[in-house]
Design an enzyme around this catalytic site. Structure first.
Site, PDB file in Angstrom:
ATOM      1  N   ALA A  78      -1.483  -0.601   0.736  1.00  0.00           N
ATOM      2  CA  ALA A  78      -0.512   0.106   1.577  1.00  0.00           C
ATOM      3  C   ALA A  78      -1.023   0.299   3.007  1.00  0.00           C
ATOM      4  O   ALA A  78      -0.227   0.318   3.953  1.00  0.00           O
ATOM      5  CB  ALA A  78      -0.159   1.451   0.954  1.00  0.00           C
ATOM      6  N   THR A  79      -2.321   0.420   3.180  1.00  0.00           N
ATOM      7  CA  THR A  79      -2.849   0.566   4.541  1.00  0.00           C
ATOM      8  C   THR A  79      -2.513  -0.670   5.370  1.00  0.00           C
ATOM      9  O   THR A  79      -2.020  -0.576   6.499  1.00  0.00           O
ATOM     10  CB  THR A  79      -4.368   0.809   4.526  1.00  0.00           C
ATOM     11  OG1 THR A  79      -4.604   2.109   3.975  1.00  0.00           O
ATOM     12  CG2 THR A  79      -4.952   0.748   5.931  1.00  0.00           C
ATOM     13  N   ASN A 158       1.262  12.275   0.134  1.00  0.00           N
ATOM     14  CA  ASN A 158       0.114  12.142  -0.755  1.00  0.00           C
ATOM     15  C   ASN A 158      -0.567  13.464  -1.080  1.00  0.00           C
ATOM     16  O   ASN A 158      -1.159  13.618  -2.127  1.00  0.00           O
ATOM     17  CB  ASN A 158      -0.899  11.171  -0.142  1.00  0.00           C
ATOM     18  CG  ASN A 158      -1.204  11.486   1.301  1.00  0.00           C
ATOM     19  OD1 ASN A 158      -0.300  11.517   2.143  1.00  0.00           O
ATOM     20  ND2 ASN A 158      -2.464  11.735   1.607  1.00  0.00           N
ATOM     21  N   SER A 206       1.816   0.242  -2.734  1.00  0.00           N
ATOM     22  CA  SER A 206       0.402   0.170  -3.106  1.00  0.00           C
ATOM     23  C   SER A 206       0.265  -0.178  -4.581  1.00  0.00           C
ATOM     24  O   SER A 206       1.032   0.326  -5.408  1.00  0.00           O
ATOM     25  CB  SER A 206      -0.257   1.524  -2.834  1.00  0.00           C
ATOM     26  OG  SER A 206      -1.511   1.592  -3.479  1.00  0.00           O
ATOM     27  N   GLY A 207      -0.698  -0.991  -4.922  1.00  0.00           N
ATOM     28  CA  GLY A 207      -0.920  -1.350  -6.324  1.00  0.00           C
ATOM     29  C   GLY A 207      -1.552  -0.224  -7.122  1.00  0.00           C
ATOM     30  O   GLY A 207      -1.103   0.139  -8.201  1.00  0.00           O
ATOM     31  N   THR A 246      -5.027 -16.887   0.959  1.00  0.00           N
ATOM     32  CA  THR A 246      -4.720 -17.246  -0.422  1.00  0.00           C
ATOM     33  C   THR A 246      -4.382 -15.992  -1.217  1.00  0.00           C
ATOM     34  O   THR A 246      -5.112 -15.004  -1.156  1.00  0.00           O
ATOM     35  CB  THR A 246      -5.924 -17.954  -1.062  1.00  0.00           C
ATOM     36  OG1 THR A 246      -6.187 -19.133  -0.316  1.00  0.00           O
ATOM     37  CG2 THR A 246      -5.663 -18.308  -2.508  1.00  0.00           C
ATOM     38  N   CYS A 332     -13.636  20.670   3.909  1.00  0.00           N
ATOM     39  CA  CYS A 332     -14.886  21.205   4.419  1.00  0.00           C
ATOM     40  C   CYS A 332     -16.068  20.295   4.142  1.00  0.00           C
ATOM     41  O   CYS A 332     -17.160  20.551   4.617  1.00  0.00           O
ATOM     42  CB  CYS A 332     -15.155  22.587   3.848  1.00  0.00           C
ATOM     43  SG  CYS A 332     -14.721  23.875   5.015  1.00  0.00           S
TER      44      CYS A 332
END
Lengths: 408, 133
Positions: A78-79, A158, A206-207, A246, A332
């Site tokens: 996804a990034t 998220n 995303s996988g 590929t 933190c």
């Protein structure tokens, strides 16, 4: 059985990653073995076999979002999808329109990409969110200008799991002839999504958030009307020229199988997770006072709970519940001492933002695990509150805000 | 992040958790840090007629390193004179607990807490002395 090792902690961090479903692993295995061909080899059996598998998987991915398989591009995750969607579209249209709208609670990879595009000369509007974590539609409408090129708003968050009004945002974008990209990494396979009904032009997938393997993702790119973008990776022109390289056949197969399973089981799974999530919430709040939910409780992923335990610092709490694998909103562990930017954006006060835990439930979470986790959390919060000077002051009726703290 | 055994022991079995009578003449109270920063320490010392710290208690809102640092210093200050206690340095705390670099501020806060408690105690005594003159 995922937690085969009895000594391993209870996994409650499904928004960080999901374990690969054993059925997915099984589907992938042949492509690590005898079916090893390069899916781009056009001249022999091995290539054809791999290509067929990759295309079957592409159709499975397309199906879960109501797309045409030709509109699905494989990426590494996804990034990369978010980078390609934003940079690709922005760079293609840079001479025509140069304004981007996104939101302050987006994933870092969207925000950082937007910062990067600002350096390239694009203007970016970062929409605020309401107290419940949702984007206000009127604020969005007001932000759209003549030169607005694309709106990027995530489907589900998220950290706090809130689900944005994607269909409404899509309609506004279509009405204003602005591209609509959504980062659906947390949403695919969890809630119903339909690129047609929701007027989505680009969607990141995303996988490893959907019980598929890590290292694979996808980008939905609308064909009618066609969305054009400049590729980030150049090479052999695979994936309709938008993403050379590929294809990793086993990973593609895994993502496809994961989507197929999710499409079949989503309804029942969502219901089960909502039940477990509510059970956990009730069990915790029946025993503990001053526990607050971050983010809207209704417009929320069924498997997400983000709670602030007032007067107990989140990282300290996590250290006491090492039998549980959870995530803390108080960042933190980084040297910055800054609490979560998502919680801050909701207007959660800093002292409460430091006390939050993200509890992520998923496909393999059991009722026993939920009860055990709730009880462990309650016991540890009680122990730490007995040790907390803030809890003591609150019990004595002292308003913590009335004290002049020396912020360090 | 891997924490030292000593740190984990202080976190899991904190010494001297509690509260002393803040209004007592013999008790000095230090309250340092800020809720918005994710760390607040309250350290109290009870000083006998000879100027020796006979008891110490703490309460801490913070991460495991902050709790362990404050627990440790309550052990260290007991039996020391107030001057000796005020001389405890954060580097000694950090070294004893093997604090990772991002947690050094916890030991700084613990040092500040001792100093604040000692200052409070001295102020009480000082005010009393002035009143007697």
């Amino acid at each position: 059985m995922i937690n085969a090792n009895q000594n391993s902690p209870v996994y409650l961090d499904y928004q960080a990653t999901t374990p690969t479903d054993p059925r997915v692993v099984e589907a992938m295995m042949p492509y690590f073995g005898g079916k090893f061909g390069n899916p781009h080899s056009r001249n022999h059996h091995f290539g054809w076999e791999a290509e067929a598998a990759v295309e079957t998987a592409r159709a499975q991915i397309a199906s879960i979002i109501g797309a045409n398989p030709k509109e699905v591009i494989y990426t590494s995750g996804a990034t990369e999808s978010n980078n390609l969607a934003l940079k690709g579209v922005a760079r293609f249209h840079k001479d025509r329109k140069n304004h981007i709208i996104t939101c302050v609670t987006e994933h870092k990879c969207v925000l950082d990409t937007c910062r990067h595009l600002e350096q390239e000369g694009f203007e970016v509007t970062y929409l605020p969110v309401q107290e419940n974590g949702l984007v206000d539609l009127d604020t969005l409408r007001a932000a759209i200008r003549e030169n607005t090129l694309i709106v990027s708003i995530m489907a589900a968050n998220n950290e706090i799991g809130v689900i944005q009004p994607i269909a409404e945002i899509g309609a506004i974008c279509r009405e204003n002839k602005v591209y609509f990209h959504t980062d659906a990494a947390q949403a695919v396979g969890k809630i119903p999504l339909d690129v047609e009904a929701m007027n989505i032009d680009l969607m990141s997938i995303s996988g490893h958030k959907v019980y598929g393997p890590m290292g694979i993702g996808a980008l939905y790119v609308r064909r009618r009307p066609r969305v054009r973008l400049v590729p980030m990776i150049n090479g052999g022109g695979q994936e309709r020229g938008m993403r050379s390289g590929t294809l990793p056949t086993p990973l593609c197969v895994g993502l496809g199988e994961a989507c197929a399973i999710a499409e079949r089981e989503m309804g029942a799974e969502a219901e089960r997770l909502r039940m477990l999530r509510d059970r956990m919430y009730t069990r915790i709040t029946d025993r503990l006072a001053e526990v607050y939910v971050n983010g809207d409780m209704d417009q929320r992923l069924p498997g997400n709970l983000n709670l602030s335990f007032a007067y107990v610092e989140g990282e300290g709490l996590m250290m006491g519940i090492k039998e549980l694998a959870v995530s803390s909103g108080s960042a933190c562990t980084s040297a910055s001492l800054e609490p979560s930017y998502v919680l801050r954006a909701l207007g959660v006060e800093e002292e409460l933002a430091h006390t939050s835990l993200r509890l992520g439930l998923g496909r393999f979470t059991t009722e026993e695990e939920v009860d055990y986790a709730a009880d462990r959390i309650c016991a540890e919060v009680e122990r730490l509150r007995e040790m907390s000077p803030l809890w003591e002051m609150a019990q004595e009726g002292i308003d913590i805000k009335s004290i002049e703290w020396a912020e360090h | 992040m891997a924490y030292s055994d000593k740190l984990i022991d202080h976190y899991e079995n904190p010494r001297n958790v509690g509260t002393l009578d803040k209004s007592s003449e013999d008790v000095g109270t230090g309250l340092v840090g800020a809720p918005a920063c994710g760390d607040v320490m309250k350290l109290q010392i009870k000083v006998d007629a000879q100027g020796i710290i006979e008891d110490a208690k703490f309460k801490t809102f913070g991460c495991g390193s902050a709790i362990a640092s404050s627990s440790l210093v309550t052990e260290w200050v007991k039996g020391k004179s107030v001057d000796e206690a005020a001389a405890i340095r954060n580097t000694e705390i950090a070294e004893h607990l093997a604090l990772p670099p991002v947690k050094i501020h916890c030991s700084v806060l613990a040092e500040d807490a001792i100093k604040a408690a000692v200052a409070d105690y001295r102020e009480k005594k000082g005010i009393k002395k002035d009143a007697a003159e």
